[in-house]
Scaffold this motif. Structure first.
Motif, PDB file in Angstrom:
ATOM      1  N   HIS A 134      17.165   3.209  -0.613  1.00 33.26           N
ATOM      2  CA  HIS A 134      16.811   4.051  -1.757  1.00 33.26           C
ATOM      3  C   HIS A 134      17.356   5.467  -1.514  1.00 33.26           C
ATOM      4  O   HIS A 134      17.408   5.920  -0.361  1.00 33.26           O
ATOM      5  N   ALA A 135      17.741   6.129  -2.588  1.00 30.81           N
ATOM      6  CA  ALA A 135      18.338   7.463  -2.463  1.00 30.81           C
ATOM      7  C   ALA A 135      17.439   8.438  -1.692  1.00 30.81           C
ATOM      8  O   ALA A 135      17.934   9.347  -1.023  1.00 30.81           O
ATOM      9  N   ASP A 136      16.132   8.228  -1.751  1.00 31.38           N
ATOM     10  CA  ASP A 136      15.196   9.149  -1.074  1.00 31.38           C
ATOM     11  C   ASP A 136      14.997   8.835   0.410  1.00 31.38           C
ATOM     12  O   ASP A 136      14.325   9.590   1.115  1.00 31.38           O
ATOM     13  N   ASP A 137      15.536   7.702   0.867  1.00 30.95           N
ATOM     14  CA  ASP A 137      15.122   7.198   2.184  1.00 30.95           C
ATOM     15  C   ASP A 137      16.118   7.448   3.312  1.00 30.95           C
ATOM     16  O   ASP A 137      15.931   6.938   4.413  1.00 30.95           O
ATOM     17  N   VAL A 179      10.177  -1.730  10.873  1.00 34.23           N
ATOM     18  CA  VAL A 179      10.545  -3.107  10.512  1.00 34.23           C
ATOM     19  C   VAL A 179      12.066  -3.222  10.364  1.00 34.23           C
ATOM     20  O   VAL A 179      12.694  -4.139  10.900  1.00 34.23           O
ATOM     21  N   ILE A 180      12.677  -2.265   9.657  1.00 27.21           N
ATOM     22  CA  ILE A 180      14.121  -2.323   9.402  1.00 27.21           C
ATOM     23  C   ILE A 180      14.915  -2.246  10.712  1.00 27.21           C
ATOM     24  O   ILE A 180      15.972  -2.866  10.846  1.00 27.21           O
ATOM     25  N   ALA A 181      14.380  -1.523  11.700  1.00 31.17           N
ATOM     26  CA  ALA A 181      15.069  -1.427  12.993  1.00 31.17           C
ATOM     27  C   ALA A 181      15.053  -2.783  13.699  1.00 31.17           C
ATOM     28  O   ALA A 181      16.053  -3.198  14.285  1.00 31.17           O
ATOM     29  N   GLY A 214       0.825  -1.201   0.000  1.00 30.45           N
ATOM     30  CA  GLY A 214       0.000   0.000   0.000  1.00 30.45           C
ATOM     31  C   GLY A 214       0.861   1.255   0.000  1.00 30.45           C
ATOM     32  O   GLY A 214       2.068   1.196  -0.182  1.00 30.45           O
ATOM     33  N   GLN A 215       0.247   2.392   0.236  1.00 26.99           N
ATOM     34  CA  GLN A 215       0.979   3.663   0.220  1.00 26.99           C
ATOM     35  C   GLN A 215       0.826   4.368   1.558  1.00 26.99           C
ATOM     36  O   GLN A 215       0.273   5.448   1.640  1.00 26.99           O
ATOM     37  N   PRO A 216       1.325   3.764   2.608  1.00 25.56           N
ATOM     38  CA  PRO A 216       1.125   4.372   3.927  1.00 25.56           C
ATOM     39  C   PRO A 216       2.019   5.595   4.123  1.00 25.56           C
ATOM     40  O   PRO A 216       3.044   5.743   3.457  1.00 25.56           O
ATOM     41  N   SER A 217       1.610   6.431   5.050  1.00 26.82           N
ATOM     42  CA  SER A 217       2.351   7.677   5.279  1.00 26.82           C
ATOM     43  C   SER A 217       3.736   7.414   5.875  1.00 26.82           C
ATOM     44  O   SER A 217       4.609   8.260   5.814  1.00 26.82           O
ATOM     45  N   GLU A 218       3.929   6.217   6.457  1.00 28.59           N
ATOM     46  CA  GLU A 218       5.219   5.933   7.087  1.00 28.59           C
ATOM     47  C   GLU A 218       6.306   5.613   6.069  1.00 28.59           C
ATOM     48  O   GLU A 218       7.465   5.469   6.431  1.00 28.59           O
ATOM     49  N   GLY A 219       5.942   5.508   4.776  1.00 34.36           N
ATOM     50  CA  GLY A 219       6.941   5.199   3.759  1.00 34.36           C
ATOM     51  C   GLY A 219       6.872   3.745   3.349  1.00 34.36           C
ATOM     52  O   GLY A 219       5.938   3.032   3.695  1.00 34.36           O
ATOM     53  N   PRO A 220       7.887   3.286   2.596  1.00 31.34           N
ATOM     54  CA  PRO A 220       7.903   1.893   2.150  1.00 31.34           C
ATOM     55  C   PRO A 220       7.853   0.916   3.331  1.00 31.34           C
ATOM     56  O   PRO A 220       8.136   1.298   4.468  1.00 31.34           O
ATOM     57  N   LYS A 221       7.514  -0.333   3.034  1.00 28.81           N
ATOM     58  CA  LYS A 221       7.193  -1.298   4.101  1.00 28.81           C
ATOM     59  C   LYS A 221       8.317  -1.489   5.113  1.00 28.81           C
ATOM     60  O   LYS A 221       8.064  -1.764   6.282  1.00 28.81           O
ATOM     61  N   GLN A 222       9.576  -1.336   4.695  1.00 29.88           N
ATOM     62  CA  GLN A 222      10.664  -1.543   5.658  1.00 29.88           C
ATOM     63  C   GLN A 222      10.682  -0.450   6.740  1.00 29.88           C
ATOM     64  O   GLN A 222      11.345  -0.595   7.752  1.00 29.88           O
ATOM     65  N   PHE A 223       9.950   0.625   6.516  1.00 31.07           N
ATOM     66  CA  PHE A 223       9.881   1.709   7.510  1.00 31.07           C
ATOM     67  C   PHE A 223       8.558   1.725   8.264  1.00 31.07           C
ATOM     68  O   PHE A 223       8.348   2.558   9.141  1.00 31.07           O
ATOM     69  N   LEU A 237      14.408   8.853   6.366  1.00 35.79           N
ATOM     70  CA  LEU A 237      13.514   7.835   6.953  1.00 35.79           C
ATOM     71  C   LEU A 237      14.328   6.833   7.760  1.00 35.79           C
ATOM     72  O   LEU A 237      13.950   6.439   8.860  1.00 35.79           O
ATOM     73  N   PHE A 238      15.473   6.428   7.200  1.00 35.01           N
ATOM     74  CA  PHE A 238      16.305   5.439   7.884  1.00 35.01           C
ATOM     75  C   PHE A 238      16.901   6.028   9.166  1.00 35.01           C
ATOM     76  O   PHE A 238      16.909   5.380  10.215  1.00 35.01           O
ATOM     77  N   ALA A 239      17.367   7.265   9.081  1.00 31.69           N
ATOM     78  CA  ALA A 239      17.971   7.901  10.260  1.00 31.69           C
ATOM     79  C   ALA A 239      16.958   7.991  11.397  1.00 31.69           C
ATOM     80  O   ALA A 239      17.301   7.833  12.567  1.00 31.69           O
ATOM     81  N   ARG A 240      15.695   8.208  11.028  1.00 29.46           N
ATOM     82  CA  ARG A 240      14.650   8.290  12.045  1.00 29.46           C
ATOM     83  C   ARG A 240      14.297   6.895  12.571  1.00 29.46           C
ATOM     84  O   ARG A 240      14.057   6.699  13.754  1.00 29.46           O
ATOM     85  N   ALA A 241      14.286   5.918  11.657  1.00 29.25           N
ATOM     86  CA  ALA A 241      13.905   4.551  12.033  1.00 29.25           C
ATOM     87  C   ALA A 241      14.978   3.893  12.888  1.00 29.25           C
ATOM     88  O   ALA A 241      14.688   3.092  13.763  1.00 29.25           O
ATOM     89  N   PHE A 242      16.233   4.236  12.613  1.00 23.86           N
ATOM     90  CA  PHE A 242      17.343   3.589  13.320  1.00 23.86           C
ATOM     91  C   PHE A 242      18.332   4.657  13.794  1.00 23.86           C
ATOM     92  O   PHE A 242      19.384   4.867  13.195  1.00 23.86           O
ATOM     93  N   PRO A 243      17.969   5.366  14.870  1.00 22.05           N
ATOM     94  CA  PRO A 243      18.795   6.501  15.312  1.00 22.05           C
ATOM     95  C   PRO A 243      20.048   6.078  16.071  1.00 22.05           C
ATOM     96  O   PRO A 243      20.797   6.929  16.527  1.00 22.05           O
ATOM     97  N   ILE A 244      20.262   4.751  16.176  1.00 22.59           N
ATOM     98  CA  ILE A 244      21.399   4.256  16.959  1.00 22.59           C
ATOM     99  C   ILE A 244      22.665   4.319  16.115  1.00 22.59           C
ATOM    100  O   ILE A 244      22.676   3.914  14.954  1.00 22.59           O
TER     101      ILE A 244
END
Ligand code: MG
Length: 393
Positions: A57-60, A35-37, A18-27, A63-70
């Protein structure tokens, strides 16, 4: 010991989820975390992981920094390519300077692979062969044509492939380099086969699901919620009031005729004061003095069930469900036993819970100390409250 690196592929767009506001499924968040965390934490907590390259992905990046701030010195991020295959190649190239002996190539959306599976794979590595975790196919497989069943496929030797798939690093990097301009490989074992690297099967894990559809993510979230420990909190309270001339006392909301009264600003109900503190303690809401200061004239002579009801309201506003309340009165006189049932019912009424979740007990002080000298009455109370959300295991 050979050095093991991970490639974690997390550059997909996840259109099927789907197209959720949280981004692609790994986020997408499951159990309160991306999920990725979850996947990355599982990889990094495995003692053999020396390095982990995450293809994004170049755009993410954000998103990744927020998902995995460690910040973990073992983690490097790599910009993914147009396809999964291209993303893996970029990550392998980024790992090359670290000279790993073996590499585990893993889907970022498989948060439940588990250390047991990692260990099973590691045991099969011999420096020459790849290892593919897989499960035998249990559904009967059919071939279809034009909406009709065209045949039954013998499932005897069929396996469903999982990740991580593990390979000797130099060999799989070489294979990926050679295959860079070729399409049609659906996983890394396919590239290994094509390049002539032998790949052995090892038992996959039934828990190791790939989160692909919105439904998979919802189920994973439910599953993590069930694994959480309930957030049960316990508070205690203590109070004491001295006697003064009078003709009754009020204990746990029940008026009892007595040859003295308890002195206090309100009705001096020690049991309810202790219980008010116990309730407030379960959500860090301070104590009875913070909420009902004795200096405030509105509490002069107040019936103390008001304090308990207010504390219960604060607990509920914080999301709590009161599980039980227990009050012990420490008193030589008056006798509590004849009034115990009425006190239990009073607690049940003011807390809005059933009487079997309320308890009033009484003890004397064996004639010792100020209570023994009948100078006053003390009370201790315990309250247990369940808060939602639960605690991570
Ligand atoms: Mg008091």
């Amino acid at each position: 010991m050979s050095m093991i690196a991970f490639v974690i592929v997390a550059a997909g767009r996840g259109e099927r989820a789907g197209q959720p506001s949280e981004g692609p499924k790994q986020f997408r968040r499951i159990g309160g975390k991306a999920v990725i965390a979850h996947t990355l934490e599982q990889v990094l907590s495995w003692p053999q992981t020396a390095k982990a390259a995450v293809a994004l992905h170049a755009d993410d990046g954000e998103l990744f920094a927020r998902a995995f701030p460690i910040s973990d010195p073992r983690v490097i991020t790599v910009t993914g390519g147009q396809t999964r295959q291209a993303s893996v190649l970029n990550a392998l190239r980024a790992l090359a300077p670290f000279k790993p002996d073996q590499v585990f190539i893993h889907d970022g959306v498989r948060p439940f692979a588990g250390h047991d599976l990692f260990n099973r794979i590691a045991e099969r590595l011999d420096g020459k062969t790849g290892v593919l975790p897989a499960l035998p196919v249990t559904d009967t497989l059919k071939r279809g044509a034009g909406g009709l069943v065209a045949g039954t496929v013998d499932r005897n030797r069929l396996y469903a492939a999982q990740t991580p798939q593990a390979f000797p690093f130099a060999a799989i990097l070489g294979a990926h380099e050679k295959a860079a301009d070729l399409a049609g490989f659906t996983d890394d074992a396919a590239i290994a086969e094509w390049a002539g690297i032998p790949v052995v099967l090892c038992d996959g894990s039934v828990d190791n699901v790939k989160l692909t559809l919105a439904r998979d993510i919802a189920l994973a979230d439910e599953r993590l919620a069930k694994m959480r420990l309930p957030d049960v909190r316990t508070g205690n309270g203590y109070d004491v009031h001295s006697f003064e001339p009078g003709d009754h006392v009020t204990l746990c909301g029940v008026r009892i005729a007595h040859d003295r009264a308890l002195s206090g600003h309100s009705d001096a109900d020690v049991g309810l004061h202790a219980l008010t503190d116990a309730l407030l303690a379960t959500c860090g809401a301070g104590d009875i003095g913070d909420h009902f200061p004795p200096s405030d004239p509105q509490w002069r002579g107040a019936a103390s069930h008001i304090f308990v009801r207010r504390a219960a309201k604060i607990v509920r506003a914080a999301g709590g469900r009161i599980a039980n309340a227990d009050v012990t009165l420490i008193s030589e006189a008056p006798k509590i036993a004849p009034h115990r049932q009425a006190m239990v019912q009073a607690l049940a009424d003011m807390l809005g819970i059933s009487a079997d979740r309320c308890s009033v007990k009484a003890t004397t002080n064996e004639s010792l100390g100020f209570i023994g000298r009948r100078e006053g009455i003390a009370a201790i109370a315990t309250a247990s409250v369940v808060y939602p959300g639960g605690l991570p295991e």
